[in-house]
Scaffold this motif. Structure first.
Motif, PDB file in Angstrom:
ATOM      1  N   ALA A 300      36.612  36.685  38.761  1.00  0.00           N
ATOM      2  CA  ALA A 300      35.669  37.658  39.327  1.00  0.00           C
ATOM      3  C   ALA A 300      35.110  38.587  38.252  1.00  0.00           C
ATOM      4  N   THR A 301      35.420  38.319  37.001  1.00  0.00           N
ATOM      5  CA  THR A 301      34.915  39.134  35.898  1.00  0.00           C
ATOM      6  C   THR A 301      33.530  38.641  35.512  1.00  0.00           C
ATOM      7  N   ALA A 302      32.510  39.488  35.725  1.00  0.00           N
ATOM      8  CA  ALA A 302      31.131  39.079  35.452  1.00  0.00           C
ATOM      9  C   ALA A 302      30.313  40.220  34.858  1.00  0.00           C
ATOM     10  N   GLY A 303      30.971  41.291  34.466  1.00  0.00           N
ATOM     11  CA  GLY A 303      30.244  42.442  33.951  1.00  0.00           C
ATOM     12  C   GLY A 303      29.758  43.356  35.064  1.00  0.00           C
ATOM     13  N   PHE A 304      29.092  42.761  36.082  1.00  0.00           N
ATOM     14  CA  PHE A 304      28.535  43.513  37.204  1.00  0.00           C
ATOM     15  C   PHE A 304      28.622  42.641  38.458  1.00  0.00           C
ATOM     16  N   ASP A 305      28.618  43.299  39.614  1.00  0.00           N
ATOM     17  CA  ASP A 305      28.576  42.535  40.864  1.00  0.00           C
ATOM     18  C   ASP A 305      27.124  42.373  41.325  1.00  0.00           C
ATOM     19  N   ASP A 306      26.922  41.831  42.506  1.00  0.00           N
ATOM     20  CA  ASP A 306      25.567  41.549  42.986  1.00  0.00           C
ATOM     21  C   ASP A 306      24.921  42.758  43.650  1.00  0.00           C
ATOM     22  N   ASP A 307      25.549  43.933  43.542  1.00  0.00           N
ATOM     23  CA  ASP A 307      24.896  45.216  43.828  1.00  0.00           C
ATOM     24  C   ASP A 307      24.403  45.862  42.533  1.00  0.00           C
ATOM     25  N   GLY A 308      24.734  45.247  41.375  1.00  0.00           N
ATOM     26  CA  GLY A 308      24.437  45.881  40.103  1.00  0.00           C
ATOM     27  C   GLY A 308      25.431  46.969  39.747  1.00  0.00           C
ATOM     28  N   VAL A 309      26.666  46.860  40.292  1.00  0.00           N
ATOM     29  CA  VAL A 309      27.723  47.835  39.997  1.00  0.00           C
ATOM     30  C   VAL A 309      28.629  47.262  38.912  1.00  0.00           C
ATOM     31  N   GLN A 310      28.948  48.057  37.908  1.00  0.00           N
ATOM     32  CA  GLN A 310      29.730  47.597  36.768  1.00  0.00           C
ATOM     33  C   GLN A 310      31.177  47.286  37.162  1.00  0.00           C
ATOM     34  N   GLY A 311      31.771  46.275  36.510  1.00  0.00           N
ATOM     35  CA  GLY A 311      33.166  45.921  36.755  1.00  0.00           C
ATOM     36  C   GLY A 311      34.107  47.086  36.500  1.00  0.00           C
ATOM     37  N   GLN A 312      35.146  47.214  37.348  1.00  0.00           N
ATOM     38  CA  GLN A 312      36.067  48.355  37.281  1.00  0.00           C
ATOM     39  C   GLN A 312      37.514  47.899  37.452  1.00  0.00           C
ATOM     40  N   LYS A 313      38.435  48.842  37.212  1.00  0.00           N
ATOM     41  CA  LYS A 313      39.870  48.619  37.376  1.00  0.00           C
ATOM     42  C   LYS A 313      40.448  49.795  38.150  1.00  0.00           C
ATOM     43  N   TRP A 314      41.165  49.535  39.250  1.00  0.00           N
ATOM     44  CA  TRP A 314      41.683  50.621  40.081  1.00  0.00           C
ATOM     45  C   TRP A 314      42.918  50.163  40.850  1.00  0.00           C
ATOM     46  N   TYR A 315      43.722  51.136  41.308  1.00  0.00           N
ATOM     47  CA  TYR A 315      44.903  50.831  42.112  1.00  0.00           C
ATOM     48  C   TYR A 315      44.487  50.548  43.555  1.00  0.00           C
ATOM     49  N   ILE A 316      44.921  49.419  44.083  1.00  0.00           N
ATOM     50  CA  ILE A 316      44.775  49.146  45.514  1.00  0.00           C
ATOM     51  C   ILE A 316      46.059  49.556  46.237  1.00  0.00           C
ATOM     52  N   ILE A 317      47.214  49.277  45.624  1.00  0.00           N
ATOM     53  CA  ILE A 317      48.498  49.811  46.104  1.00  0.00           C
ATOM     54  C   ILE A 317      49.170  50.482  44.914  1.00  0.00           C
ATOM     55  N   LYS A 318      49.582  51.739  45.074  1.00  0.00           N
ATOM     56  CA  LYS A 318      50.195  52.487  43.974  1.00  0.00           C
ATOM     57  C   LYS A 318      51.558  53.004  44.412  1.00  0.00           C
ATOM     58  N   ASP A 319      52.598  52.598  43.668  1.00  0.00           N
ATOM     59  CA  ASP A 319      53.980  52.977  44.006  1.00  0.00           C
ATOM     60  C   ASP A 319      54.302  52.634  45.467  1.00  0.00           C
ATOM     61  N   GLY A 320      53.768  51.518  45.922  1.00  0.00           N
ATOM     62  CA  GLY A 320      54.050  51.040  47.274  1.00  0.00           C
ATOM     63  C   GLY A 320      53.137  51.586  48.345  1.00  0.00           C
ATOM     64  N   ILE A 321      52.279  52.544  48.026  1.00  0.00           N
ATOM     65  CA  ILE A 321      51.419  53.191  49.019  1.00  0.00           C
ATOM     66  C   ILE A 321      49.997  52.614  48.955  1.00  0.00           C
ATOM     67  N   LEU A 322      49.424  52.319  50.123  1.00  0.00           N
ATOM     68  CA  LEU A 322      48.034  51.859  50.181  1.00  0.00           C
ATOM     69  C   LEU A 322      47.132  52.925  49.569  1.00  0.00           C
ATOM     70  N   ASN A 323      46.402  52.555  48.514  1.00  0.00           N
ATOM     71  CA  ASN A 323      45.663  53.552  47.736  1.00  0.00           C
ATOM     72  C   ASN A 323      44.154  53.458  47.900  1.00  0.00           C
ATOM     73  N   GLU A 324      43.610  52.215  47.929  1.00  0.00           N
ATOM     74  CA  GLU A 324      42.158  52.069  48.018  1.00  0.00           C
ATOM     75  C   GLU A 324      41.835  50.639  48.417  1.00  0.00           C
ATOM     76  N   TYR A 325      40.550  50.367  48.645  1.00  0.00           N
ATOM     77  CA  TYR A 325      40.107  49.038  49.052  1.00  0.00           C
ATOM     78  C   TYR A 325      39.233  48.411  47.966  1.00  0.00           C
ATOM     79  N   GLY A 326      38.862  47.174  48.208  1.00  0.00           N
ATOM     80  CA  GLY A 326      37.771  46.553  47.476  1.00  0.00           C
ATOM     81  C   GLY A 326      36.488  46.838  48.238  1.00  0.00           C
TER      82      GLY A 326
END
Length: 480
Positions: A300-326
């Motif tokens: 899924a690494t392409a530089g940008f998605d099809d909204d023109g949003v730049q690739g990112q890195k983030w916690y979806i689950i952090k220390d066992g807790i639901l943190n964020e979504y895709g």
């Protein structure tokens, strides 16, 4: 390219609130060899463009493979017409896009040897060699080598002023041997699920040696015992197996369109609803999942998605807790988020982009731990390698998984090979039972190139990864 400018100028002149265009050329090569016989070989190319127009809170999408000034302008008008009709049917205020800046950028998958530039003979010769190796073992009745090579060349423009030039590539080799003995047949598969790189990866894999291992383990498997009645045991899962488990039990439940109930036909909706963000105990304290569309060699690494949003890195689950979504630009504002995580992707030019699982992986343990130490520390359990059958309910809660290769663990040792093993659990019981993860030396990525979603169906790709991990007190038993 002039067609980008024609599309965006036309959209602006017609009063679009937002518009973008993808000019996309996708080349796929597939080679299927079975028992030294080519069963199917094809190379196909799809080339065209898809145009989205947002007007009065509703999308219109249209596509074409006719490249002319008039055809591009007409496609914009068709998309706008669909948006206007859709806006009349919408309920409420309609869609709002998360803010985004403009980019002018180029991205290329790092490739040393382009597999599409190699001759078909060179590829088939390697495949024949591995087939011969597997079939040289007594008891192997079927040998398969399946190879997929794909290149996606994309030009993107939006009315924000973004201009992107993106080329991504991946390849996926799969080797499988089937042994037949004493009235039973069992298959063993080598399949890393694909990687965004060039033919140099195939050279590194040493597939002839892998073919020996696959054939030998198929024979071990067909002679193996079954586990017997279901009991609660410890499970140690290898990274390849965990790739599928996390895809189904973490990846799909944390796609925000599924959480919102916008997607249900494929893989259901999600139990991981927004009121659980920041407080829901999805897993044990050592469970940390990253969404990462910057991952080296990630599908899924392409530089940008099809909204023109730049690739990112983030916690979806952090220390066992639901943190964020895709998220995407259209889903993020629905729960008050001010930023998309860049998960909007389409398969071909004629597909409208949809909310997709990012590259998603389980972080390794922070303390030194080898797979051997993990097994030594387990009294009664089963070790599972590779992917097998899977089933999960429409809310992504209760599930059942098989595998590809199994060992029983007794008193800290692998005691006997097994076949036909299944385990059953539920979210969050399963991830909260995780009590040990091997360290980063044993972390491995595994790809998914056939993630089905959408109506009409699209096939997405992403990479997962983990180190071997242990799960306590899980229902494990034999199947038939």
């Amino acid at each position: 390219m002039k067609y980008l400018d024609i599309a965006m100028n036309t959209a602006n002149a017609l009063g679009a609130d937002y518009a973008d265009i993808r000019i996309q050329k996708t080349t796929d090569q597939m080679i299927y060899l079975q028992n030294l016989s080519l069963k199917n070989t094809s190379t196909s190319t799809l080339h065209g463009y898809g145009i989205r127009v947002l007007k009065d809170g509703a999308w219109g999408f249209a596509h074409s493979d006719v490249f002319s000034d008039d055809a591009v302008a007409a496609t914009v008008k068709r998309a706008l017409g669909i948006a206007l009709l859709s806006s009349k049917a919408k309920k409420g205020a309609g869609l709002v896009l998360a803010p985004e800046r403009s980019y002018i950028a180029t991205y290329r998958t790092p490739v040393k040897i382009d597999p599409l530039e190699l001759s078909l003979k060179d590829k088939v010769d390697l495949m024949l060699e591995t087939n011969r190796m597997m079939m040289s073992y007594e008891g192997i009745r079927q040998a398969i080598f399946y190879l997929v090579i794909s290149k996606d060349e994309k030009l993107f423009a939006s009315t924000l002023g973004t201009r992107l030039d993106i080329t991504t590539q991946y390849l996926n080799p799969l080797i499988q041997a089937t042994a037949v003995m004493d009235g039973d047949s069992q298959s063993r598969t080598f399949d890393l699920g694909g990687r965004a790189t060039g033919w140099e990866w195939i050279d590194e894999l040493n597939l002839t040696e892998k073919a020996k291992q696959v054939a030998e383990e198929a024979i071990i498997k067909v002679k193996a015992d079954t586990l017997g009645e279901e009991q609660r045991r410890s499970l140690i899962l290898d990274p390849n197996h965990l790739g599928l488990t996390m895809h189904e039990s973490v990846g799909h439940p944390t796609e925000l369109d599924r959480v919102l109930g916008w997607e249900a036909d494929y893989a259901g909706i999600s139990f991981a609803t927004p009121e659980k963000l920041g407080n829901y105990k999805y897993g044990s304290d050592i469970v940390n999942f990253m969404g990462d569309n910057t991952l080296d060699q990630g599908l899924a690494t392409a530089g940008f998605d099809d909204d023109g949003v730049q690739g990112q890195k983030w916690y979806i689950i952090k220390d066992g807790i639901l943190n964020e979504y895709g998220t995407t630009r259209e889903t993020a504002p629905q729960i008050g988020l001010s930023q998309s995580r860049g998960c909007n992707r389409a398969t071909h030019y004629f597909n409208q982009p949809i909310n997709r699982i990012p590259n998603l992986y389980l972080l390794p343990g922070t303390e030194e731990l080898t797979p051997a130490q993990l097994i030594n520390d387990t009294e009664d359990g089963v070790y599972i390698e590779g992917r097998g059958s899977f089933s999960i309910d429409q809310h992504r809660v209760n599930f059942q998984f098989g595998g590809d290769f199994f060992w029983e663990i007794k008193n800290g040792k692998l005691t006997r090979p097994l076949k036909k093993v299944l385990y059953k659990s539920s979210n969050p019981e399963f991830w909260n039972s995780c009590d040990a993860i091997c360290d980063k030396r044993y972390w491995q990525p595994f790809g998914v190139v056939n993630c089905g979603k959408g109506q009409p169906n699209q096939t997405g790709r992403m990479t997962h990864g983990s180190a071997p991990a242990r799960f306590r007190n899980i229902r494990v038993g034999g199947s038939q």
